[in-house]
Design an enzyme around this catalytic site. Structure first.
Site, PDB file in Angstrom:
ATOM      1  N   TYR A   1       0.822  -1.313   0.003  1.00  0.00           N
ATOM      2  CA  TYR A   1      -0.096  -0.025  -0.142  1.00  0.00           C
ATOM      3  C   TYR A   1       0.819   1.284   0.080  1.00  0.00           C
ATOM      4  CZ  TYR A   1      -3.253   3.324   2.145  1.00  0.00           C
ATOM      5  OH  TYR A   1      -4.080   4.504   2.255  1.00  0.00           O
TER       6      TYR A   1
ATOM      7  N   SER B   1       6.382   3.611  13.269  1.00  0.00           N
ATOM      8  CA  SER B   1       5.210   3.881  13.470  1.00  0.00           C
ATOM      9  C   SER B   1       4.523   4.602  14.658  1.00  0.00           C
ATOM     10  CB  SER B   1       4.440   2.419  13.667  1.00  0.00           C
ATOM     11  OG  SER B   1       3.336   2.636  14.113  1.00  0.00           O
TER      12      SER B   1
ATOM     13  N   THR C   1       3.124   4.094  16.714  1.00  0.00           N
ATOM     14  CA  THR C   1       2.658   2.853  17.831  1.00  0.00           C
ATOM     15  C   THR C   1       3.867   2.984  18.818  1.00  0.00           C
ATOM     16  OG1 THR C   1       1.527   0.877  18.069  1.00  0.00           O
ATOM     17  CG2 THR C   1       3.576   0.893  16.548  1.00  0.00           C
TER      18      THR C   1
ATOM     19  N   TYR D   1       3.663  -6.470  17.334  1.00  0.00           N
ATOM     20  CA  TYR D   1       3.841  -5.764  16.064  1.00  0.00           C
ATOM     21  C   TYR D   1       4.618  -4.396  16.499  1.00  0.00           C
ATOM     22  CZ  TYR D   1       3.001  -2.123  12.521  1.00  0.00           C
ATOM     23  OH  TYR D   1       3.120  -1.111  11.681  1.00  0.00           O
TER      24      TYR D   1
ATOM     25  N   LYS E   1       8.711  -2.456  15.767  1.00  0.00           N
ATOM     26  CA  LYS E   1       9.074  -1.327  15.090  1.00  0.00           C
ATOM     27  C   LYS E   1       9.977  -0.518  15.975  1.00  0.00           C
ATOM     28  CE  LYS E   1       6.712  -1.338  11.597  1.00  0.00           C
ATOM     29  NZ  LYS E   1       7.319  -1.500  10.364  1.00  0.00           N
TER      30      LYS E   1
ATOM     31  N   PRO F   1      -9.631  -3.333  23.296  1.00  0.00           N
ATOM     32  CA  PRO F   1      -8.516  -3.465  23.929  1.00  0.00           C
ATOM     33  C   PRO F   1      -7.341  -2.993  23.336  1.00  0.00           C
ATOM     34  CG  PRO F   1      -9.730  -5.461  23.914  1.00  0.00           C
ATOM     35  CD  PRO F   1     -10.244  -4.569  22.783  1.00  0.00           C
TER      36      PRO F   1
HETATM   37  P1  NAD Z   1       1.385  -3.633   3.037  1.00  0.00           P
HETATM   38  O1  NAD Z   1       1.272  -4.955   3.725  1.00  0.00           O
HETATM   39  O2  NAD Z   1       0.471  -3.106   1.916  1.00  0.00           O
HETATM   40  O3  NAD Z   1       3.017  -3.741   2.474  1.00  0.00           O
HETATM   41  C1  NAD Z   1       3.792  -4.571   2.784  1.00  0.00           C
HETATM   42  C2  NAD Z   1       4.600  -5.141   1.755  1.00  0.00           C
HETATM   43  O4  NAD Z   1       5.432  -6.097   2.125  1.00  0.00           O
HETATM   44  C3  NAD Z   1       3.807  -6.175   0.975  1.00  0.00           C
HETATM   45  O5  NAD Z   1       3.657  -5.934  -0.363  1.00  0.00           O
HETATM   46  C4  NAD Z   1       4.196  -7.466   1.640  1.00  0.00           C
HETATM   47  O6  NAD Z   1       3.973  -8.532   0.631  1.00  0.00           O
HETATM   48  C5  NAD Z   1       5.475  -7.225   1.722  1.00  0.00           C
HETATM   49  N1  NAD Z   1       6.273  -8.197   2.261  1.00  0.00           N
HETATM   50  C6  NAD Z   1       6.086  -8.629   3.873  1.00  0.00           C
HETATM   51  N2  NAD Z   1       6.841  -9.511   4.393  1.00  0.00           N
HETATM   52  C7  NAD Z   1       7.784  -9.658   3.318  1.00  0.00           C
HETATM   53  C8  NAD Z   1       8.917 -10.111   3.286  1.00  0.00           C
HETATM   54  N3  NAD Z   1       9.476 -11.275   4.256  1.00  0.00           N
HETATM   55  N4  NAD Z   1       9.750 -10.425   2.183  1.00  0.00           N
HETATM   56  C9  NAD Z   1       9.418  -9.465   1.044  1.00  0.00           C
HETATM   57  N5  NAD Z   1       8.079  -8.655   1.215  1.00  0.00           N
HETATM   58  C10 NAD Z   1       7.530  -8.783   2.392  1.00  0.00           C
HETATM   59  O7  NAD Z   1       1.628  -2.549   4.310  1.00  0.00           O
HETATM   60  P2  NAD Z   1       1.663  -0.942   4.183  1.00  0.00           P
HETATM   61  O8  NAD Z   1       0.405  -0.565   5.029  1.00  0.00           O
HETATM   62  O9  NAD Z   1       2.031  -0.539   2.869  1.00  0.00           O
HETATM   63  O10 NAD Z   1       2.669  -0.747   5.433  1.00  0.00           O
HETATM   64  C11 NAD Z   1       4.328  -0.669   4.981  1.00  0.00           C
HETATM   65  C12 NAD Z   1       5.219  -0.305   6.001  1.00  0.00           C
HETATM   66  O11 NAD Z   1       4.728   0.515   6.964  1.00  0.00           O
HETATM   67  C13 NAD Z   1       5.131  -1.605   7.102  1.00  0.00           C
HETATM   68  O12 NAD Z   1       6.335  -1.977   7.681  1.00  0.00           O
HETATM   69  C14 NAD Z   1       4.242  -1.337   7.988  1.00  0.00           C
HETATM   70  O13 NAD Z   1       4.379  -2.008   9.276  1.00  0.00           O
HETATM   71  C15 NAD Z   1       4.551   0.184   8.217  1.00  0.00           C
HETATM   72  N6  NAD Z   1       3.571   0.866   8.824  1.00  0.00           N
HETATM   73  C16 NAD Z   1       2.155   0.874   8.258  1.00  0.00           C
HETATM   74  C17 NAD Z   1       1.160   1.614   8.966  1.00  0.00           C
HETATM   75  C18 NAD Z   1      -0.369   1.789   8.113  1.00  0.00           C
HETATM   76  O14 NAD Z   1      -1.197   2.009   8.875  1.00  0.00           O
HETATM   77  N7  NAD Z   1      -0.449   0.979   7.062  1.00  0.00           N
HETATM   78  C19 NAD Z   1       1.491   2.448   9.901  1.00  0.00           C
HETATM   79  C20 NAD Z   1       2.723   2.507  10.573  1.00  0.00           C
HETATM   80  C21 NAD Z   1       3.694   1.708   9.822  1.00  0.00           C
HETATM   81  N1  UFG Z   2     -12.198   1.782  15.120  1.00  0.00           N
HETATM   82  C1  UFG Z   2     -13.634   2.088  15.110  1.00  0.00           C
HETATM   83  N2  UFG Z   2     -13.815   0.941  14.618  1.00  0.00           N
HETATM   84  C2  UFG Z   2     -13.416   0.080  13.538  1.00  0.00           C
HETATM   85  C3  UFG Z   2     -11.895   0.280  13.460  1.00  0.00           C
HETATM   86  C4  UFG Z   2     -11.168   1.246  14.350  1.00  0.00           C
HETATM   87  O1  UFG Z   2     -14.076   2.654  15.964  1.00  0.00           O
HETATM   88  O2  UFG Z   2     -13.919  -0.745  12.905  1.00  0.00           O
HETATM   89  C5  UFG Z   2     -11.603   3.300  15.796  1.00  0.00           C
HETATM   90  C6  UFG Z   2     -10.401   2.654  16.748  1.00  0.00           C
HETATM   91  O3  UFG Z   2     -10.997   2.640  18.114  1.00  0.00           O
HETATM   92  C7  UFG Z   2      -9.492   4.189  16.793  1.00  0.00           C
HETATM   93  C8  UFG Z   2      -9.542   4.638  15.603  1.00  0.00           C
HETATM   94  O4  UFG Z   2     -10.886   3.914  14.961  1.00  0.00           O
HETATM   95  O5  UFG Z   2     -10.165   4.921  17.770  1.00  0.00           O
HETATM   96  C9  UFG Z   2      -8.570   4.209  14.368  1.00  0.00           C
HETATM   97  O6  UFG Z   2      -8.302   2.833  14.314  1.00  0.00           O
HETATM   98  P1  UFG Z   2      -7.410   2.161  13.451  1.00  0.00           P
HETATM   99  O7  UFG Z   2      -7.436   0.621  13.652  1.00  0.00           O
HETATM  100  O8  UFG Z   2      -7.684   2.752  12.019  1.00  0.00           O
HETATM  101  O9  UFG Z   2      -5.823   2.738  13.607  1.00  0.00           O
HETATM  102  P2  UFG Z   2      -5.009   2.700  15.027  1.00  0.00           P
HETATM  103  O10 UFG Z   2      -4.761   3.958  15.552  1.00  0.00           O
HETATM  104  O11 UFG Z   2      -5.488   1.747  15.869  1.00  0.00           O
HETATM  105  O12 UFG Z   2      -3.766   1.855  14.359  1.00  0.00           O
HETATM  106  C10 UFG Z   2      -3.016   2.276  13.261  1.00  0.00           C
HETATM  107  C11 UFG Z   2      -2.337   0.807  12.602  1.00  0.00           C
HETATM  108  C12 UFG Z   2      -1.172   0.662  13.689  1.00  0.00           C
HETATM  109  C13 UFG Z   2      -0.332   1.767  13.591  1.00  0.00           C
HETATM  110  C14 UFG Z   2      -1.001   2.851  14.063  1.00  0.00           C
HETATM  111  C15 UFG Z   2      -0.144   4.204  14.177  1.00  0.00           C
HETATM  112  O13 UFG Z   2      -3.000  -0.072  12.742  1.00  0.00           O
HETATM  113  O14 UFG Z   2      -0.577  -0.378  12.959  1.00  0.00           O
HETATM  114  O15 UFG Z   2      -2.200   3.178  13.332  1.00  0.00           O
HETATM  115  O16 UFG Z   2       0.487   4.466  13.054  1.00  0.00           O
HETATM  116  F1  UFG Z   2       0.650   1.452  14.540  1.00  0.00           F
END
Ligand code: NAD
Ligand code: UFG
Length: 337
Positions: free
Chosen positions: A11, A124, A126, A149, A153, A293
């Site tokens: 993504y 993140s 997080t 997770y 990070k 939670p």
């Molecule tokens: P995503 O799952 O869409 O992209 C991650 C990609 O990594 C995927 O295409 C997957 O196939 C690939 N991948 C996973 N394990 C692999 C491996 N062992 N070898 C090669 N490829 C591998 O996720 P995203 O939302 O694009 O997130 C990208 C990065 O950002 C991740 O590290 C995620 O933890 C971090 N991140 C995402 C969010 C979010 O909310 N989307 C928030 C904070 C941090």
């Molecule tokens: N929420 C709902 N209903 C849902 C999903 C979420 O009410 O079905 C609420 C949650 O309680 C929270 C808000 O929407 O208050 C955002 O929730 P998300 O699950 O969309 O996002 P989080 O902030 O919990 O976590 C996300 C990613 C984590 C990342 C974090 C900070 O899932 O991986 O953002 O980057 F670490």
């Protein structure tokens, strides 16, 4: 620059490849397609006119990764590859530690062996855990993470810091993303998770398309504007642009840095739902449920460091995020149907 993008078909990675190519950088993607589709390469080409070089390699496969480094002379790396589902990481923690930590260490070892000095890592918000006052500032350091997770990070940030201390040529920027949402305005790239989404906007998007009948709002008794959780949402295209600035910064800098990437503004669950209703032109049903939670009440970024070091500020707002998300959903449905 010639840039290795791990997780580049995912993504955030795919949007970042578009922005890198648009700025004239050469992109080489490594992804095992665990959570993405090979078609993304055609979509990147449709948007930019350039199809990135692609290796279907798992970062746990050290030899495979090493081959990629031998065949390409990289200037820099952007490291997205990893697993990201918070709930799943509590069920299969070792799988998360192996993929997100062992996989990353393989990559850092290849970096060192092949003298690639610059890396941007996907961290993140997080890592702040439940310990600090908003807005979250980088100088707080890391809090107590509440799930494996998040811990992967936090460990990666620490590993990169130690790696930089021991290797004075290395530059490592850990970007602490807040909540990335939205999609490419072309409607070609976006996020449409399989099954029931865990995250708010992908869930609302499926209510808007009729695949799910209502949103469950997790708690309305937080100390926030309307009692629902508040987050800092950032358009994925803005986030992608932050990576271009971060990799350019990494080139002119040495050592480890952590930088928040968010908008600096918080929106409640109901505010996001209402913004999405505006984007799709209909009312969306919701039911209030118990708190989820591990959730915190409020999270948003202090954005000063990103402005100072990267000259980065968001350009897109919550309306743009919801509009582009809905456009992507509608376009994907048409393509499937
Ligand atoms: P995503 O799952 O869409 O992209 C991650 C990609 O990594 C995927 O295409 C997957 O196939 C690939 N991948 C996973 N394990 C692999 C491996 N062992 N070898 C090669 N490829 C591998 O996720 P995203 O939302 O694009 O997130 C990208 C990065 O950002 C991740 O590290 C995620 O933890 C971090 N991140 C995402 C969010 C979010 O909310 N989307 C928030 C904070 C941090
Ligand atoms: N929420 C709902 N209903 C849902 C999903 C979420 O009410 O079905 C609420 C949650 O309680 C929270 C808000 O929407 O208050 C955002 O929730 P998300 O699950 O969309 O996002 P989080 O902030 O919990 O976590 C996300 C990613 C984590 C990342 C974090 C900070 O899932 O991986 O953002 O980057 F670490």
């Amino acid at each position: 620059m010639r840039i290795l993008v791990t997780g580049g078909t995912g993504y955030i990675g795919s949007h970042t490849c578009v922005e890198l190519i648009t700025k004239g950088h050469e992109v080489v993607i490594v992804d095992n397609l665990y959570n993405s589709n090979i078609d993304v390469l055609d979509k990147i080409e449709a948007i930019t006119g350039v199809k990135p070089k692609f290796y279907e390699v798992d970062i746990l496969d050290k030899e495979g990764l090493d081959r990629v480094f031998k065949e390409n002379d990289f200037d820099a790396i952007i490291h997205f590859a990893g697993y990201k589902a918070v709930g799943e990481s509590c069920v299969i923690p070792l799988t998360y530690y192996k993929n997100n930590i062992s996989g990353s260490i393989n990559l850092y070892e290849c970096m060192a062996a092949h003298h690639v000095d610059n890396i941007v890592f996907s961290s993140s918000a997080t890592v702040y855990g439940d310990n600090f006052e908003v807005p979250f500032k980088e100088e707080y350091g890391q809090g107590d993470t509440t799930n494996p997770y998040g811990t992967t990070k936090k460990f990666n940030e620490i590993i990169l810091e130690d790696f930089c201390k021991a290797n004075k040529d290395i530059s490592a920027v850990s970007l602490r993303y807040f909540n990335p949402i939205g999609a490419h305005p072309s409607g070609l790239l976006g996020e449409d998770p399989k099954g029931i989404p865990n995250n708010l906007v992908p869930y609302i998007a499926k209510v808007a398309t009729g695949e799910l009948d209502h949103l469950n709002v997790f708690g309305d008794d937080y100390d926030t504007i309307d009692g629902t959780g508040v987050r800092d949402y950032i358009h994925v295209v803005d986030l992608a642009k932050a990576h271009v600035k971060a990799i350019e910064y990494a080139q002119r800098h040495k050592g480890a840095e952590v930088i928040n990437v968010g908008s600096g503004k918080g929106y409640s669950v109901l505010e996001v739902l209402h913004a999405y209703e505006k984007a799709c032109g209909k009312k969306l049903a919701y039911e209030v449920k118990d708190r989820r939670p591990g959730d915190i009440a409020v999270s948003y970024a202090d954005t000063k460091k990103a402005k100072e070091l990267l000259d980065f500020e968001v350009e897109l707002d919550i309306e743009d995020m919801c509009r582009d998300s809905y456009n992507f959903m509608i376009k994907s449905q048409k393509n499937e149907g």
